[in-house]
Design a protein around this motif. Structure first.
Motif, PDB file in Angstrom:
ATOM      1  N   MET A   1       0.909  -1.237   0.128  1.00  0.00           N
ATOM      2  CA  MET A   1       0.229  -0.050  -0.050  1.00  0.00           C
ATOM      3  C   MET A   1       0.888   1.099   0.065  1.00  0.00           C
ATOM      4  SD  MET A   1      -2.769   1.127   3.042  1.00  0.00           S
ATOM      5  CE  MET A   1      -1.642   1.823   4.002  1.00  0.00           C
ATOM      6  N   VAL A   2       0.585   2.132  -0.796  1.00  0.00           N
ATOM      7  CA  VAL A   2       1.352   3.749  -0.720  1.00  0.00           C
ATOM      8  C   VAL A   2       0.308   4.509  -0.612  1.00  0.00           C
ATOM      9  CG1 VAL A   2       2.754   5.092  -2.346  1.00  0.00           C
ATOM     10  CG2 VAL A   2       2.756   2.668  -2.789  1.00  0.00           C
ATOM     11  N   THR A   3       0.438   5.306   0.507  1.00  0.00           N
ATOM     12  CA  THR A   3      -0.622   6.519   1.015  1.00  0.00           C
ATOM     13  C   THR A   3      -0.248   7.708  -0.079  1.00  0.00           C
ATOM     14  OG1 THR A   3       1.174   7.199   2.530  1.00  0.00           O
ATOM     15  CG2 THR A   3      -0.774   5.544   3.369  1.00  0.00           C
ATOM     16  N   LEU A   4      -1.371   8.178  -0.477  1.00  0.00           N
ATOM     17  CA  LEU A   4      -1.215   9.346  -1.284  1.00  0.00           C
ATOM     18  C   LEU A   4      -1.621  10.769  -0.738  1.00  0.00           C
ATOM     19  CD1 LEU A   4      -2.825   8.071  -4.376  1.00  0.00           C
ATOM     20  CD2 LEU A   4      -0.632   8.094  -3.997  1.00  0.00           C
ATOM     21  N   ARG A  16     -12.265  -7.644  16.260  1.00  0.00           N
ATOM     22  CA  ARG A  16     -10.928  -6.812  16.393  1.00  0.00           C
ATOM     23  C   ARG A  16     -11.086  -5.413  15.702  1.00  0.00           C
ATOM     24  NH1 ARG A  16      -6.135  -9.893  14.383  1.00  0.00           N
ATOM     25  NH2 ARG A  16      -7.331  -9.828  12.699  1.00  0.00           N
ATOM     26  N   GLN A  17     -10.689  -4.356  16.546  1.00  0.00           N
ATOM     27  CA  GLN A  17     -10.617  -3.083  15.746  1.00  0.00           C
ATOM     28  C   GLN A  17      -9.018  -2.321  16.103  1.00  0.00           C
ATOM     29  OE1 GLN A  17     -13.363  -0.232  17.484  1.00  0.00           O
ATOM     30  NE2 GLN A  17     -15.196  -0.908  15.953  1.00  0.00           N
ATOM     31  N   VAL A  18      -8.631  -1.609  15.344  1.00  0.00           N
ATOM     32  CA  VAL A  18      -7.383  -0.936  15.543  1.00  0.00           C
ATOM     33  C   VAL A  18      -7.535   0.477  14.699  1.00  0.00           C
ATOM     34  CG1 VAL A  18      -6.447  -1.875  13.423  1.00  0.00           C
ATOM     35  CG2 VAL A  18      -4.793  -1.085  15.099  1.00  0.00           C
ATOM     36  N   GLU A  19      -7.291   1.559  15.306  1.00  0.00           N
ATOM     37  CA  GLU A  19      -7.072   2.878  14.743  1.00  0.00           C
ATOM     38  C   GLU A  19      -5.589   3.002  14.283  1.00  0.00           C
ATOM     39  OE1 GLU A  19      -9.089   5.808  17.080  1.00  0.00           O
ATOM     40  OE2 GLU A  19     -10.893   4.665  17.445  1.00  0.00           O
ATOM     41  N   ARG A  28       3.595   0.497   2.944  1.00  0.00           N
ATOM     42  CA  ARG A  28       3.252  -0.430   3.898  1.00  0.00           C
ATOM     43  C   ARG A  28       3.074  -1.736   3.150  1.00  0.00           C
ATOM     44  NH1 ARG A  28       2.161   1.463   9.033  1.00  0.00           N
ATOM     45  NH2 ARG A  28       3.467   3.250   9.512  1.00  0.00           N
ATOM     46  N   TRP A  29       3.360  -2.826   4.052  1.00  0.00           N
ATOM     47  CA  TRP A  29       2.812  -4.250   3.506  1.00  0.00           C
ATOM     48  C   TRP A  29       1.455  -4.452   4.255  1.00  0.00           C
ATOM     49  CZ3 TRP A  29       3.781  -7.686  -0.034  1.00  0.00           C
ATOM     50  CH2 TRP A  29       2.987  -9.143   0.050  1.00  0.00           C
ATOM     51  N   LEU A  30       0.540  -5.040   3.379  1.00  0.00           N
ATOM     52  CA  LEU A  30      -0.750  -5.352   4.080  1.00  0.00           C
ATOM     53  C   LEU A  30      -0.858  -6.848   3.840  1.00  0.00           C
ATOM     54  CD1 LEU A  30      -3.223  -4.066   5.319  1.00  0.00           C
ATOM     55  CD2 LEU A  30      -4.120  -3.753   3.211  1.00  0.00           C
ATOM     56  N   ASP A  31      -0.950  -7.829   4.795  1.00  0.00           N
ATOM     57  CA  ASP A  31      -1.346  -9.154   4.560  1.00  0.00           C
ATOM     58  C   ASP A  31      -2.706  -9.346   4.105  1.00  0.00           C
ATOM     59  OD1 ASP A  31       1.345 -10.235   5.336  1.00  0.00           O
ATOM     60  OD2 ASP A  31       0.585  -9.782   7.431  1.00  0.00           O
ATOM     61  N   ALA A  32      -2.932 -10.399   3.189  1.00  0.00           N
ATOM     62  CA  ALA A  32      -4.302 -10.647   2.958  1.00  0.00           C
ATOM     63  C   ALA A  32      -5.244 -10.908   4.065  1.00  0.00           C
ATOM     64  CB  ALA A  32      -4.271 -12.165   2.206  1.00  0.00           C
ATOM     65  N   GLY A  64      -1.526  -9.095  13.069  1.00  0.00           N
ATOM     66  CA  GLY A  64      -2.159  -7.579  13.203  1.00  0.00           C
ATOM     67  C   GLY A  64      -3.273  -7.421  12.252  1.00  0.00           C
ATOM     68  N   LEU A  65      -3.830  -6.235  12.539  1.00  0.00           N
ATOM     69  CA  LEU A  65      -4.817  -5.810  11.455  1.00  0.00           C
ATOM     70  C   LEU A  65      -4.556  -4.735  10.835  1.00  0.00           C
ATOM     71  CD1 LEU A  65      -7.789  -6.059  10.413  1.00  0.00           C
ATOM     72  CD2 LEU A  65      -8.614  -5.004  12.552  1.00  0.00           C
ATOM     73  N   GLY A  66      -4.620  -4.616   9.621  1.00  0.00           N
ATOM     74  CA  GLY A  66      -4.043  -3.352   8.659  1.00  0.00           C
ATOM     75  C   GLY A  66      -2.544  -3.420   8.482  1.00  0.00           C
ATOM     76  N   PRO A  67      -1.946  -2.267   7.868  1.00  0.00           N
ATOM     77  CA  PRO A  67      -0.866  -2.433   7.203  1.00  0.00           C
ATOM     78  C   PRO A  67       0.300  -2.699   8.493  1.00  0.00           C
ATOM     79  CG  PRO A  67      -1.910  -0.177   7.117  1.00  0.00           C
ATOM     80  CD  PRO A  67      -2.836  -1.057   7.845  1.00  0.00           C
ATOM     81  N   ARG A  68       1.430  -3.031   7.920  1.00  0.00           N
ATOM     82  CA  ARG A  68       2.651  -3.481   8.872  1.00  0.00           C
ATOM     83  C   ARG A  68       3.646  -2.232   8.254  1.00  0.00           C
ATOM     84  NH1 ARG A  68       4.837  -8.939   8.606  1.00  0.00           N
ATOM     85  NH2 ARG A  68       4.275  -8.826   6.373  1.00  0.00           N
TER      86      ARG A  68
END
Length: 69
Positions: A1-4, A16-19, A28-32, A64-68
């Motif tokens: 993932m690349v944030t613009l 599960r929730q994460v902010e 960032r790498w995002l697992d499936a 984890g949840l979300g990008p690493r």
């Protein structure tokens, strides 16, 4: 993932929730995974997701949840 753009989101998967807050230009790498995202910040969310054609090699389940970083 690349944030613009810089943004803050809440990711939810089951119970599960994460902010997370990410700055523009981060990679960032995002697992499936399956999750729902909600924009909880003051700006729009803009990101590119690049999917690999080949499956990832077997490894332990993502913790984890979300990008690493």
């Amino acid at each position: 993932m690349v944030t613009l753009s810089s943004f803050t989101r809440r990711l939810t998967a089951g119970a599960r929730q994460v902010e997370l807050s990410l700055e523009a230009g981060q990679v960032r790498w995002l697992d499936a995974q399956e999750h729902a995202g909600q924009n909880i910040g003051d700006s729009a969310t803009h990101a590119l997701f690049i999917e690999l054609k080949e499956p990832a090699p077997p490894r332990a389940a993502p913790s984890g949840l979300g990008p690493r970083g």
